[in-house]
Scaffold this motif. Structure first.
Motif, PDB file in Angstrom:
ATOM      1  N   ASP A 288      14.258  -9.502 -21.477  1.00 45.31           N
ATOM      2  CA  ASP A 288      14.968 -10.584 -20.804  1.00 45.31           C
ATOM      3  C   ASP A 288      14.582 -11.927 -21.418  1.00 45.31           C
ATOM      4  O   ASP A 288      15.429 -12.805 -21.606  1.00 45.31           O
ATOM      5  CB  ASP A 288      14.627 -10.555 -19.309  1.00 45.31           C
ATOM      6  CG  ASP A 288      15.236 -11.730 -18.561  1.00 45.31           C
ATOM      7  OD1 ASP A 288      16.469 -11.758 -18.398  1.00 45.31           O
ATOM      8  OD2 ASP A 288      14.470 -12.630 -18.154  1.00 45.31           O
TER       9      ASP A 288
ATOM     10  N   ALA B 272      16.343 -12.293 -24.681  1.00 45.79           N
ATOM     11  CA  ALA B 272      17.763 -12.583 -24.451  1.00 45.79           C
ATOM     12  C   ALA B 272      17.969 -14.053 -24.107  1.00 45.79           C
ATOM     13  O   ALA B 272      18.899 -14.703 -24.607  1.00 45.79           O
ATOM     14  CB  ALA B 272      18.300 -11.692 -23.327  1.00 45.79           C
TER      15      ALA B 272
ATOM     16  N   GLU C 149      20.117 -16.794 -26.241  1.00 42.32           N
ATOM     17  CA  GLU C 149      21.191 -17.583 -25.637  1.00 42.32           C
ATOM     18  C   GLU C 149      20.959 -19.076 -25.845  1.00 42.32           C
ATOM     19  O   GLU C 149      21.901 -19.829 -26.133  1.00 42.32           O
ATOM     20  CB  GLU C 149      21.288 -17.261 -24.143  1.00 42.32           C
ATOM     21  CG  GLU C 149      21.824 -15.863 -23.869  1.00 42.32           C
ATOM     22  CD  GLU C 149      21.586 -15.399 -22.441  1.00 42.32           C
ATOM     23  OE1 GLU C 149      22.142 -14.355 -22.065  1.00 42.32           O
ATOM     24  OE2 GLU C 149      20.833 -16.084 -21.704  1.00 42.32           O
TER      25      GLU C 149
ATOM     26  N   GLN D  54      21.006  -3.971 -22.136  1.00 36.84           N
ATOM     27  CA  GLN D  54      21.278  -5.242 -21.468  1.00 36.84           C
ATOM     28  C   GLN D  54      21.058  -6.416 -22.424  1.00 36.84           C
ATOM     29  O   GLN D  54      21.826  -7.386 -22.424  1.00 36.84           O
ATOM     30  CB  GLN D  54      20.366  -5.377 -20.243  1.00 36.84           C
ATOM     31  CG  GLN D  54      20.716  -6.531 -19.323  1.00 36.84           C
ATOM     32  CD  GLN D  54      22.056  -6.351 -18.637  1.00 36.84           C
ATOM     33  OE1 GLN D  54      22.541  -5.231 -18.495  1.00 36.84           O
ATOM     34  NE2 GLN D  54      22.679  -7.448 -18.245  1.00 36.84           N
TER      35      GLN D  54
ATOM     36  N   ARG E 139      23.965  -9.153 -23.658  1.00 32.43           N
ATOM     37  CA  ARG E 139      23.821 -10.607 -23.543  1.00 32.43           C
ATOM     38  C   ARG E 139      23.916 -11.292 -24.902  1.00 32.43           C
ATOM     39  O   ARG E 139      24.446 -12.403 -25.019  1.00 32.43           O
ATOM     40  CB  ARG E 139      22.496 -10.929 -22.856  1.00 32.43           C
ATOM     41  CG  ARG E 139      22.478 -10.513 -21.392  1.00 32.43           C
ATOM     42  CD  ARG E 139      21.118 -10.686 -20.752  1.00 32.43           C
ATOM     43  NE  ARG E 139      20.721 -12.088 -20.662  1.00 32.43           N
ATOM     44  CZ  ARG E 139      19.592 -12.490 -20.089  1.00 32.43           C
ATOM     45  NH1 ARG E 139      18.767 -11.594 -19.552  1.00 32.43           N
ATOM     46  NH2 ARG E 139      19.291 -13.775 -20.045  1.00 32.43           N
TER      47      ARG E 139
ATOM     48  N   SER F 118      27.581 -11.331 -25.842  1.00 36.44           N
ATOM     49  CA  SER F 118      28.262 -12.333 -25.012  1.00 36.44           C
ATOM     50  C   SER F 118      28.001 -13.740 -25.535  1.00 36.44           C
ATOM     51  O   SER F 118      28.915 -14.571 -25.611  1.00 36.44           O
ATOM     52  CB  SER F 118      27.785 -12.223 -23.559  1.00 36.44           C
ATOM     53  OG  SER F 118      28.121 -10.974 -23.012  1.00 36.44           O
TER      54      SER F 118
END
Length: 587
Positions: free
Chosen positions: A436, A439, A443, A505, A509, A512
């Motif tokens: 996480d 990610a 981002e 996951q 991400r 995306s």
């Protein structure tokens, strides 16, 4: 030879005195046993006493050397006592003014003696200091650090001469002024490990606990940088007792809510103090944690009265967040950066930052709170250390040769130990956390070309000169290389959900983020990002099938829609992402 001696040479009796001194000094050259030294000293004493009317001692440099040799620790106490008699005769003859002038000449032998002296010698030596050195007052300052280094070994608790030594030090402090005394004391602690424990013990004993540090600033001395360096060195001493006493001193002198030291100085002290957790000594850890969380050594709450909470847990949380968290983050990042980008170091030095962080994670109020801010530096330090060891810069990221990277890293003894320790750290996280975190960083890299998560990528990734597009490319591609490396060394099999849930996951991400910023990213950035996506996909394992579902794949709650979305986007992105970008740049 000074002017005074030249004038005296016109006196025939003084010339005879010089000749007698020469003859007495010759006896030292023919000494083969310690008894010969006592005899030679006796003859020298006799010559000095017979010519006591002359306040200028001839051949003083040679005499100083011979006396220093007679105070060698390997010689018996009898020689030491006889040499001290000679010192006393000389000091009586020359008087305080000449002693102050020739302080270094005679002190080079005296100062190291107390630490190695026999019990019968110590009172004579202390008497010399009391009778002849104390009256020198402020003229002691040039040799004050040496004097303190010489006296402090006598400050051994429980010893016969503890009180006498303590009184002598107090009188020296009064004679030279407190500020000068403590400056010299910090210099002694910095350069002489043997006197650190008695030196810090003296400071602790003379702190007024009823007053704040602001009311006792003379303890800092005339140079706070010297004190900071001495404290930082002492808290990393090889002796647990020295470390414990130094932490007690830090607790009182450098609370985080006060401003005696500058921010860089506090970070310097904290960086040094963090190494005590490697000892795994509860008495040291308790003091370190108390300092960070706003308690004194007895567990009492400290800090500004307006911010104190009656509940200790609430106080610890508030104090740490308000006063010490940011300093702890900077100290930890500094330790990581020094190890990751410093000069060639040993394996034990390279492992220290990871082990320190592992120990801090055992303290829920500290380690988990700063993890968000330091984890990226952990990644970068690990990468840079392995890169330096195996010269990985010769291999471009995502190349076919990097498929063998994992085995290369584990075959090398140093990198294998680094990876083992790093995985010990990573396995202490919740299984989802690391992926996480990656990610979110990815981002942020896509959203802000100049800014990273919490700090600017410009500063954290050391971007060189260039325009903004070059900087963003360097940042994103560097981060992709970093994650590519982590995928090779992290133990993905530790938790099955890493490969079945958290990596998918992460991939979702990332795709995306790439889709959302397709028009702003350069082709090279997209290429590296998609190659990283491909590598992540190769690490993904299909979810487990539940026997009670008739062969239908079961995901944890809330994951079915996410996985379906990921599958849809994966197909769309794989077919059109690069082609759209290619058309945009070429047509």
């Amino acid at each position: 030879m000074n002017t005074e001696e030249l004038e005296l040479l016109s006196d025939s009796k003084y010339r005879n005195y010089v000749a007698a001194i020469d003859k007495a000094l010759k006896n030292f050259e023919y000494s083969s046993e310690w008894a010969d030294l006592i005899s030679a000293l006796g003859k020298l004493n006799k010559v000095l006493q017979n010519n006591a009317k002359y306040q200028v001692v001839p051949k003083k440099l040679t005499i100083g050397k011979r006396l220093a040799q007679c105070l060698h620790p390997a010689l018996p106490g009898g020689v030491h006592r006889k040499a001290l008699e000679t010192y006393e005769i000389i000091f009586k003859i020359i008087g305080p003014k000449r002693l102050a002038k020739d302080l270094f000449l005679y002190s080079s032998g005296l100062f190291p003696l107390l630490a190695n002296a026999a019990m019968s010698v110590k009172p004579t030596l202390l008497s010399l200091y009391e009778i002849y050195y104390l009256p020198l007052g402020k003229t002691l300052k040039p040799g004050l650090q040496g004097l303190l280094t010489g006296i402090l070994p006598g400050l051994e608790e429980g010893s016969e001469y503890y009180e006498r030594t303590n009184t002598l030090l107090e009188k020296v402090a009064a004679a030279v002024e407190q500020s000068a005394f403590y400056s010299a004391l910090w210099g002694s602690l910095l350069t002489s490990p043997a006197v650190r424990l008695p030196g810090i013990t003296y400071v602790l004993a003379h702190l007024n606990r009823k007053l704040s540090m602001e009311d006792q600033l003379y303890i800092i001395g005339s140079d706070i940088e010297l004190m900071v360096e001495a404290v930082s060195t002492s808290v990393q001493d090889s002796s647990v007792l020295v470390q414990r006493s130094t932490l007690d001193l830090i607790l009182f002198c450098f609370p985080f809510h006060m401003s005696q030291a500058t921010r860089p100085d506090m970070i310097r002290i904290l960086s040094a103090a963090l190494h005590v957790v490697l000892r795994r000594d509860m008495s040291l850890n308790r003091r370190l944690y108390a300092w960070l969380l706003g308690f004194d050594n007895n567990g009492a709450i400290i800090g500004p009265r307006s911010t104190r909470h009656s509940n200790p847990e609430e106080h610890a949380t508030y104090y740490f967040t308000t006063f010490s968290k940011e300093l702890l983050v900077q100290a930890m990042v500094g330790i990581l950066q020094v190890n990751g980008f410093g000069e060639e170091s040993t394996l034990m030095q390279d492992l220290k930052p990871f082990r320190i962080l592992i120990s801090l994670l055992d303290k829920p109020e500290l380690g988990p709170v700063i993890l968000e801010d330091v984890l990226i530096e952990v990644f970068r330090t690990l990468y840079s250390q392995c890169k330096a060891e195996l010269d990985l810069q010769m291999e471009p990221p995502f190349s076919k040769d990097r498929a063998q990277l994992s085995s290369k890293l584990r075959e090398n003894k140093k990198t294998a130990e680094l990876i083992k320790t790093a995985n010990l750290l990573f396995n202490s996280f919740e299984p989802y956390y690391m992926w996480d975190y990656i990610a979110r960083w990815f981002e942020e890299c896509c959203r802000h070309f100049f800014f990273c998560f919490r700090r600017t990528l410009h500063a954290r990734l050391e971007v060189g000169p260039g325009d903004s597009s070059d900087a963003s490319e360097f940042q994103l591609t560097t981060f992709c290389s970093l994650v590519d490396f982590l995928l090779d060394i992290v133990s993905l099999e530790t938790y099955i959900e890493i490969q079945t849930e958290h990596l998918p996951q992460l991939l979702l991400r990332m795709i995306s983020a790439l889709t959302s910023h397709l028009q702003t990213l350069r082709l090279s950035e997209l290429t590296d990002s998609l190659r990283l996506c491909s590598k992540i996909l190769s690490k993904v394992q299909p979810p487990l099938l539940s026997a009670g579902t008739g062969g239908v794949v079961q995901f944890p709650s809330g994951q079915n829609s996410a996985v379906k979305e990921w599958e849809d986007k994966k197909v769309i992105s794989a077919e059109f992402l690069l082609s759209d970008r290619f058309r945009a740049e070429h047509f």
